[in-house]
Design a protein around this motif. Sequence first.
Motif, PDB file in Angstrom:
ATOM      1  N   LEU A  87       0.824  -1.200   0.000  1.00 35.75           N
ATOM      2  CA  LEU A  87       0.000   0.000   0.000  1.00 35.75           C
ATOM      3  C   LEU A  87       0.861   1.254   0.000  1.00 35.75           C
ATOM      4  O   LEU A  87       0.587   2.199  -0.708  1.00 35.75           O
ATOM      5  N   GLU A  88       1.931   1.239   0.796  1.00 39.54           N
ATOM      6  CA  GLU A  88       2.800   2.414   0.829  1.00 39.54           C
ATOM      7  C   GLU A  88       3.457   2.626  -0.522  1.00 39.54           C
ATOM      8  O   GLU A  88       3.502   3.721  -1.036  1.00 39.54           O
ATOM      9  N   LYS A  89       3.954   1.549  -1.130  1.00 42.87           N
ATOM     10  CA  LYS A  89       4.589   1.670  -2.440  1.00 42.87           C
ATOM     11  C   LYS A  89       3.564   2.020  -3.510  1.00 42.87           C
ATOM     12  O   LYS A  89       3.850   2.757  -4.416  1.00 42.87           O
ATOM     13  N   GLY A  90       2.352   1.469  -3.392  1.00 39.58           N
ATOM     14  CA  GLY A  90       1.316   1.696  -4.381  1.00 39.58           C
ATOM     15  C   GLY A  90       0.419   2.877  -4.053  1.00 39.58           C
ATOM     16  O   GLY A  90      -0.627   3.029  -4.644  1.00 39.58           O
ATOM     17  N   SER A  91       0.804   3.702  -3.095  1.00 37.85           N
ATOM     18  CA  SER A  91      -0.051   4.820  -2.712  1.00 37.85           C
ATOM     19  C   SER A  91       0.000   5.962  -3.719  1.00 37.85           C
ATOM     20  O   SER A  91      -0.799   6.873  -3.656  1.00 37.85           O
ATOM     21  N   GLU A  92       0.916   5.901  -4.636  1.00 39.92           N
ATOM     22  CA  GLU A  92       1.008   6.913  -5.682  1.00 39.92           C
ATOM     23  C   GLU A  92      -0.204   6.763  -6.604  1.00 39.92           C
ATOM     24  O   GLU A  92      -0.614   5.650  -6.925  1.00 39.92           O
ATOM     25  N   ILE A  93      -0.780   7.867  -7.040  1.00 42.91           N
ATOM     26  CA  ILE A  93      -1.948   7.786  -7.913  1.00 42.91           C
ATOM     27  C   ILE A  93      -1.528   7.688  -9.375  1.00 42.91           C
ATOM     28  O   ILE A  93      -0.446   8.143  -9.755  1.00 42.91           O
ATOM     29  N   SER A  94      -2.384   7.108 -10.179  1.00 37.01           N
ATOM     30  CA  SER A  94      -2.105   6.977 -11.605  1.00 37.01           C
ATOM     31  C   SER A  94      -2.246   8.343 -12.275  1.00 37.01           C
ATOM     32  O   SER A  94      -2.757   9.291 -11.682  1.00 37.01           O
ATOM     33  N   LEU A  95      -1.814   8.424 -13.523  1.00 42.26           N
ATOM     34  CA  LEU A  95      -1.791   9.708 -14.209  1.00 42.26           C
ATOM     35  C   LEU A  95      -1.990   9.500 -15.700  1.00 42.26           C
ATOM     36  O   LEU A  95      -1.375   8.612 -16.294  1.00 42.26           O
ATOM     37  N   VAL A  96      -2.849  10.280 -16.291  1.00 43.33           N
ATOM     38  CA  VAL A  96      -3.037  10.286 -17.741  1.00 43.33           C
ATOM     39  C   VAL A  96      -3.065  11.747 -18.170  1.00 43.33           C
ATOM     40  O   VAL A  96      -3.848  12.539 -17.650  1.00 43.33           O
ATOM     41  N   LYS A  97      -2.198  12.117 -19.104  1.00 41.54           N
ATOM     42  CA  LYS A  97      -2.118  13.499 -19.591  1.00 41.54           C
ATOM     43  C   LYS A  97      -1.950  13.505 -21.097  1.00 41.54           C
ATOM     44  O   LYS A  97      -1.381  12.579 -21.681  1.00 41.54           O
ATOM     45  N   THR A  98      -2.431  14.567 -21.730  1.00 41.55           N
ATOM     46  CA  THR A  98      -2.106  14.823 -23.132  1.00 41.55           C
ATOM     47  C   THR A  98      -1.371  16.154 -23.187  1.00 41.55           C
ATOM     48  O   THR A  98      -1.430  16.953 -22.243  1.00 41.55           O
ATOM     49  N   HIS A  99      -0.725  16.398 -24.298  1.00 44.79           N
ATOM     50  CA  HIS A  99       0.034  17.648 -24.446  1.00 44.79           C
ATOM     51  C   HIS A  99      -0.875  18.869 -24.555  1.00 44.79           C
ATOM     52  O   HIS A  99      -0.405  19.999 -24.485  1.00 44.79           O
ATOM     53  N   LYS A 100      -2.180  18.652 -24.675  1.00 45.25           N
ATOM     54  CA  LYS A 100      -3.128  19.768 -24.783  1.00 45.25           C
ATOM     55  C   LYS A 100      -3.851  20.063 -23.470  1.00 45.25           C
ATOM     56  O   LYS A 100      -4.681  20.970 -23.425  1.00 45.25           O
ATOM     57  N   ASP A 101      -3.570  19.305 -22.409  1.00 51.91           N
ATOM     58  CA  ASP A 101      -4.242  19.531 -21.129  1.00 51.91           C
ATOM     59  C   ASP A 101      -4.005  20.956 -20.635  1.00 51.91           C
ATOM     60  O   ASP A 101      -2.871  21.442 -20.632  1.00 51.91           O
ATOM     61  N   LYS A 102      -5.089  21.602 -20.216  1.00 49.82           N
ATOM     62  CA  LYS A 102      -5.020  22.997 -19.763  1.00 49.82           C
ATOM     63  C   LYS A 102      -4.274  23.156 -18.439  1.00 49.82           C
ATOM     64  O   LYS A 102      -3.756  24.214 -18.145  1.00 49.82           O
ATOM     65  N   ASP A 103      -4.210  22.087 -17.628  1.00 53.87           N
ATOM     66  CA  ASP A 103      -3.568  22.205 -16.315  1.00 53.87           C
ATOM     67  C   ASP A 103      -2.068  21.921 -16.339  1.00 53.87           C
ATOM     68  O   ASP A 103      -1.415  21.975 -15.303  1.00 53.87           O
ATOM     69  N   LEU A 104      -1.490  21.649 -17.506  1.00 48.73           N
ATOM     70  CA  LEU A 104      -0.037  21.455 -17.572  1.00 48.73           C
ATOM     71  C   LEU A 104       0.662  22.777 -17.251  1.00 48.73           C
ATOM     72  O   LEU A 104       0.224  23.840 -17.688  1.00 48.73           O
ATOM     73  N   GLN A 105       1.733  22.691 -16.517  1.00 47.64           N
ATOM     74  CA  GLN A 105       2.519  23.877 -16.197  1.00 47.64           C
ATOM     75  C   GLN A 105       3.775  23.863 -17.062  1.00 47.64           C
ATOM     76  O   GLN A 105       4.650  23.023 -16.873  1.00 47.64           O
ATOM     77  N   TRP A 106       3.825  24.786 -18.002  1.00 47.14           N
ATOM     78  CA  TRP A 106       4.954  24.869 -18.925  1.00 47.14           C
ATOM     79  C   TRP A 106       5.963  25.882 -18.401  1.00 47.14           C
ATOM     80  O   TRP A 106       5.587  26.985 -18.016  1.00 47.14           O
ATOM     81  N   GLY A 107       7.215  25.492 -18.409  1.00 42.57           N
ATOM     82  CA  GLY A 107       8.283  26.379 -17.966  1.00 42.57           C
ATOM     83  C   GLY A 107       9.341  26.503 -19.047  1.00 42.57           C
ATOM     84  O   GLY A 107       9.308  25.803 -20.059  1.00 42.57           O
ATOM     85  N   PRO A 108      10.317  27.378 -18.843  1.00 43.18           N
ATOM     86  CA  PRO A 108      11.349  27.611 -19.861  1.00 43.18           C
ATOM     87  C   PRO A 108      12.328  26.445 -19.980  1.00 43.18           C
ATOM     88  O   PRO A 108      12.558  25.700 -19.033  1.00 43.18           O
ATOM     89  N   CYS A 109      12.898  26.331 -21.145  1.00 44.47           N
ATOM     90  CA  CYS A 109      13.975  25.365 -21.403  1.00 44.47           C
ATOM     91  C   CYS A 109      15.287  25.965 -20.902  1.00 44.47           C
ATOM     92  O   CYS A 109      15.321  27.138 -20.517  1.00 44.47           O
ATOM     93  N   PRO A 110      16.363  25.186 -20.943  1.00 43.98           N
ATOM     94  CA  PRO A 110      17.666  25.755 -20.543  1.00 43.98           C
ATOM     95  C   PRO A 110      17.979  27.015 -21.352  1.00 43.98           C
ATOM     96  O   PRO A 110      17.537  27.179 -22.494  1.00 43.98           O
ATOM     97  N   SER A 111      18.762  27.898 -20.774  1.00 43.47           N
ATOM     98  CA  SER A 111      19.014  29.222 -21.360  1.00 43.47           C
ATOM     99  C   SER A 111      19.689  29.191 -22.727  1.00 43.47           C
ATOM    100  O   SER A 111      19.570  30.151 -23.478  1.00 43.47           O
ATOM    101  N   PHE A 112      20.370  28.111 -23.085  1.00 44.38           N
ATOM    102  CA  PHE A 112      21.031  28.074 -24.401  1.00 44.38           C
ATOM    103  C   PHE A 112      20.044  27.793 -25.541  1.00 44.38           C
ATOM    104  O   PHE A 112      20.377  27.955 -26.710  1.00 44.38           O
ATOM    105  N   MET A 113      18.816  27.409 -25.188  1.00 46.94           N
ATOM    106  CA  MET A 113      17.803  27.154 -26.211  1.00 46.94           C
ATOM    107  C   MET A 113      17.169  28.475 -26.640  1.00 46.94           C
ATOM    108  O   MET A 113      16.912  29.338 -25.798  1.00 46.94           O
ATOM    109  N   PRO A 114      16.913  28.635 -27.937  1.00 48.56           N
ATOM    110  CA  PRO A 114      16.246  29.859 -28.391  1.00 48.56           C
ATOM    111  C   PRO A 114      14.858  30.008 -27.762  1.00 48.56           C
ATOM    112  O   PRO A 114      14.250  29.033 -27.343  1.00 48.56           O
ATOM    113  N   LYS A 115      14.383  31.261 -27.735  1.00 51.11           N
ATOM    114  CA  LYS A 115      13.064  31.569 -27.180  1.00 51.11           C
ATOM    115  C   LYS A 115      11.990  30.735 -27.894  1.00 51.11           C
ATOM    116  O   LYS A 115      12.082  30.506 -29.097  1.00 51.11           O
ATOM    117  N   GLY A 116      10.998  30.310 -27.118  1.00 50.64           N
ATOM    118  CA  GLY A 116       9.895  29.537 -27.696  1.00 50.64           C
ATOM    119  C   GLY A 116       9.881  28.088 -27.239  1.00 50.64           C
ATOM    120  O   GLY A 116       8.897  27.388 -27.432  1.00 50.64           O
TER     121      GLY A 116
END
Length: 160
Positions: A31-60
């Motif tokens: 139970l302790e090991k399996g207490s983590e909940i499952s997860l299903v996401k798509t790249h279009k989910d509105k609740d995804l939190q997008w952050g910046p890439c490493p600084s050497f990557m161009p903007k975008g």
Amino acid sequence: MNNTLKYSQLKVIILILTLFVSFSFFGQGSLEKGSEISLVKTHKDKDLQWGPCPSFMPKGCTISVLHGDPSKKNVDVFFKVPANYEIPEHWHTSAERMILVSGELHVTYEGETEQIMKVGSYAFGPSTKPHTAKCGDKDPCVLFIAFEEPLDAFPIVLKK
């Protein structure tokens, strides 16, 4: 005969108690090991939190952590870049397991020929092997990446 019956009953009770304690002990750990909940996401989910890439990557360029801690082993991310985006040459400490979920991505690993990933394509990138990529011109590219080691990226700096 009465003593034999009592002894047999006692053995059965001890066996049942032993099994109960064993299942309780192992079940608790499961139970302790399996207490983590499952997860299903798509790249279009509105609740995804997008952050910046490493600084050497161009903007975008953006990254969304799907599962895990980027500073620890076994982290899963979506990596997103706009159409026509060129990903500069870089390498990672970790091997990468990737699936393209959007767009078309042209990937070139050092010493190898360019490979074209289309939606649904799987790719494996060896650890520390330099590579570049370019997103096609029609749609943004979103790449699911599973890192074995903590998330990092190091640019290849050409000496003049």
